[in-house]
Write an enzyme that holds these catalytic residues in place. Structure first.
Site, PDB file in Angstrom:
ATOM      1  N   PRO A   2      37.775  27.305  34.425  1.00 30.39           N
ATOM      2  CA  PRO A   2      36.829  26.330  35.138  1.00 30.39           C
ATOM      3  C   PRO A   2      35.472  27.145  35.173  1.00 30.39           C
ATOM      4  O   PRO A   2      35.494  28.175  35.378  1.00 30.39           O
ATOM      5  CB  PRO A   2      37.470  26.219  36.502  1.00 30.39           C
ATOM      6  CG  PRO A   2      38.782  27.235  36.427  1.00 30.39           C
ATOM      7  CD  PRO A   2      38.849  27.934  35.153  1.00 30.39           C
ATOM      8  N   GLU A   3      34.438  26.240  35.146  1.00 34.83           N
ATOM      9  CA  GLU A   3      32.966  26.718  35.231  1.00 34.83           C
ATOM     10  C   GLU A   3      32.492  25.758  36.836  1.00 34.83           C
ATOM     11  O   GLU A   3      33.380  25.388  37.424  1.00 34.83           O
ATOM     12  CB  GLU A   3      32.484  26.191  34.184  1.00 34.83           C
ATOM     13  CG  GLU A   3      32.758  26.655  32.881  1.00 34.83           C
ATOM     14  CD  GLU A   3      31.925  26.161  31.658  1.00 34.83           C
ATOM     15  OE1 GLU A   3      30.616  25.860  31.805  1.00 34.83           O
ATOM     16  OE2 GLU A   3      32.248  26.115  30.555  1.00 34.83           O
ATOM     17  N   HIS A 104      55.088  28.334  40.177  1.00 31.53           N
ATOM     18  CA  HIS A 104      53.990  28.979  40.089  1.00 31.53           C
ATOM     19  C   HIS A 104      53.060  28.828  41.335  1.00 31.53           C
ATOM     20  O   HIS A 104      51.862  28.811  41.440  1.00 31.53           O
ATOM     21  CB  HIS A 104      53.127  28.429  38.990  1.00 31.53           C
ATOM     22  CG  HIS A 104      53.775  28.720  37.702  1.00 31.53           C
ATOM     23  ND1 HIS A 104      54.113  29.883  37.119  1.00 31.53           N
ATOM     24  CD2 HIS A 104      53.928  27.919  36.784  1.00 31.53           C
ATOM     25  CE1 HIS A 104      54.851  29.971  36.141  1.00 31.53           C
ATOM     26  NE2 HIS A 104      54.790  28.720  35.697  1.00 31.53           N
ATOM     27  N   ARG A 123      49.284  31.381  34.813  1.00 35.98           N
ATOM     28  CA  ARG A 123      48.890  32.806  34.069  1.00 35.98           C
ATOM     29  C   ARG A 123      48.475  33.740  35.044  1.00 35.98           C
ATOM     30  O   ARG A 123      48.251  35.021  34.664  1.00 35.98           O
ATOM     31  CB  ARG A 123      47.773  32.363  33.293  1.00 35.98           C
ATOM     32  CG  ARG A 123      48.541  31.238  32.101  1.00 35.98           C
ATOM     33  CD  ARG A 123      47.201  30.923  31.188  1.00 35.98           C
ATOM     34  NE  ARG A 123      47.011  31.848  30.420  1.00 35.98           N
ATOM     35  CZ  ARG A 123      45.987  31.986  29.368  1.00 35.98           C
ATOM     36  NH1 ARG A 123      45.280  30.761  29.386  1.00 35.98           N
ATOM     37  NH2 ARG A 123      45.505  32.849  28.592  1.00 35.98           N
ATOM     38  N   LYS A 166      14.140  39.531  26.177  1.00 39.49           N
ATOM     39  CA  LYS A 166      15.471  39.830  25.627  1.00 39.49           C
ATOM     40  C   LYS A 166      15.475  39.421  24.079  1.00 39.49           C
ATOM     41  O   LYS A 166      15.259  38.387  23.598  1.00 39.49           O
ATOM     42  CB  LYS A 166      16.204  38.760  26.562  1.00 39.49           C
ATOM     43  CG  LYS A 166      17.096  39.385  27.641  1.00 39.49           C
ATOM     44  CD  LYS A 166      18.156  38.450  28.150  1.00 39.49           C
ATOM     45  CE  LYS A 166      18.726  38.670  29.688  1.00 39.49           C
ATOM     46  NZ  LYS A 166      19.060  39.854  29.793  1.00 39.49           N
TER      47      LYS A 166
END
Ligand SMILES: [Zn+2]
Length: 293
Positions: A2-3, A104, A123, A166
């Protein structure tokens, strides 16, 4: 994984049942997730009122009445589900999506609001940790994070300063959580597409020699804002495990312009390009070589 938009969606789903409510009892049903639970984890939660539920990058932070903060991270497959008492007694109505088996369900908060908040994580890359409010600035998971992309301080000037000189690609720079916090592969691909900038472009080109923002930097910040706000409005993207706390799917994946569209026509007006994919820093980058420069 997830972001930011997915985590913000989760925060907005939990807020009404957590804020102002007390954690009557807490259960940690195993000894660890990604890390072991602190030995006093349950004790420090029980009886505490949640004063506020905030977010920093991809972390959720629940402010407790005791002055502690509960830090929560979803990892790869973690999700929260809100179970209200009137939903529980109807067998057959509530069914788990694949991979969300109750085996879970690792952490449960029984709230004074009547709701149970269940953290499910097949997980187990997610984690929860309690820290004192005063320790937040030293917390290793938080201390090196860059600005919030939707916060007031994040603008073209700041992005240009972070990227000046950069030698890495723009894609790598945007994935660097010290440059801007909470963006991952999907939203970086989408933002670069919308800004018409190549993922391979040097990050340094966002700044002039004097370190001032170029037009590219301005366009990119605007694209980041747009794509994140749209995704939050859509409830995030439901790829792999993300669901809203109601179990509903987010639907931003239907608005992807490039992500996961390899071989399909570019959606930029007037562009006849085709979406390509290549592997960059170990992850798939999707882009249109014709209109992203
Ligand atoms: Zn194109």
């Amino acid at each position: 994984m997830p972001e930011l938009p997915e985590v913000e969606t989760v925060r907005r789903g939990l807020q009404p049942v957590m804020e102002g409510a007390k954690i009557v009892t807490a259960e940690a049903r195993r000894g660890d997730l990604r890390f072991p639970f602190q030995p006093d984890f349950v004790k420090r939660l029980q009886g505490q009122t949640v004063k506020g539920l905030g977010r920093r990058a991809k972390y959720l932070l629940a402010d407790l009445g005791s002055g502690d903060v509960l830090l929560m991270h979803l990892g790869m497959s973690g999700s929260f589900r809100v179970v209200k008492p009137d939903h529980e007694e109807r067998p057959g109505e509530f069914h788990y999506p694949r991979g969300k088996d109750s085996v879970h369900d690792h952490v449960v908060f029984h709230m004074s609001s009547g709701a149970d908040i269940v953290f499910n994580d097949p997980r187990r890359f997610g984690f929860m940790k309690i820290i004192g409010r005063g320790e937040i600035e030293h917390e290793p998971h938080l201390k090196d994070l860059g600005p919030e992309p939707l916060g007031n301080e994040f603008d073209a000037a700041m992005l240009a300063r972070a990227c000046a000189g950069k030698k890495t690609s723009l894609k790598a720079a945007l994935l660097d959580q010290r440059v801007v916090a909470g963006l991952g592969n999907i939203y970086v691909c989408e933002a670069l597409f919308r800004a018409h900038l190549s993922p391979r472009r040097l990050a340094a080109t966002l700044a002039t020699r004097k370190g001032e923002p170029t037009d590219h930097a301005k366009r990119l910040v605007e694209a980041i804002h747009t794509v994140l706000n749209e995704a939050i409005r859509a409830g995030g993207s439901s790829l792999r495990d993300h669901r809203q706390t109601t179990g509903e799917l987010g639907y931003f994946q239907h608005s992807f312009q490039v992500y996961d569209r390899e071989g399909e026509p570019c959606r930029t007006d007037g562009c006849e390009g085709v979406v390509k994919r290549f592997v960059q820093n170990g992850r798939s980058t999707f882009w249109c070589p014709k209109c992203q420069r």
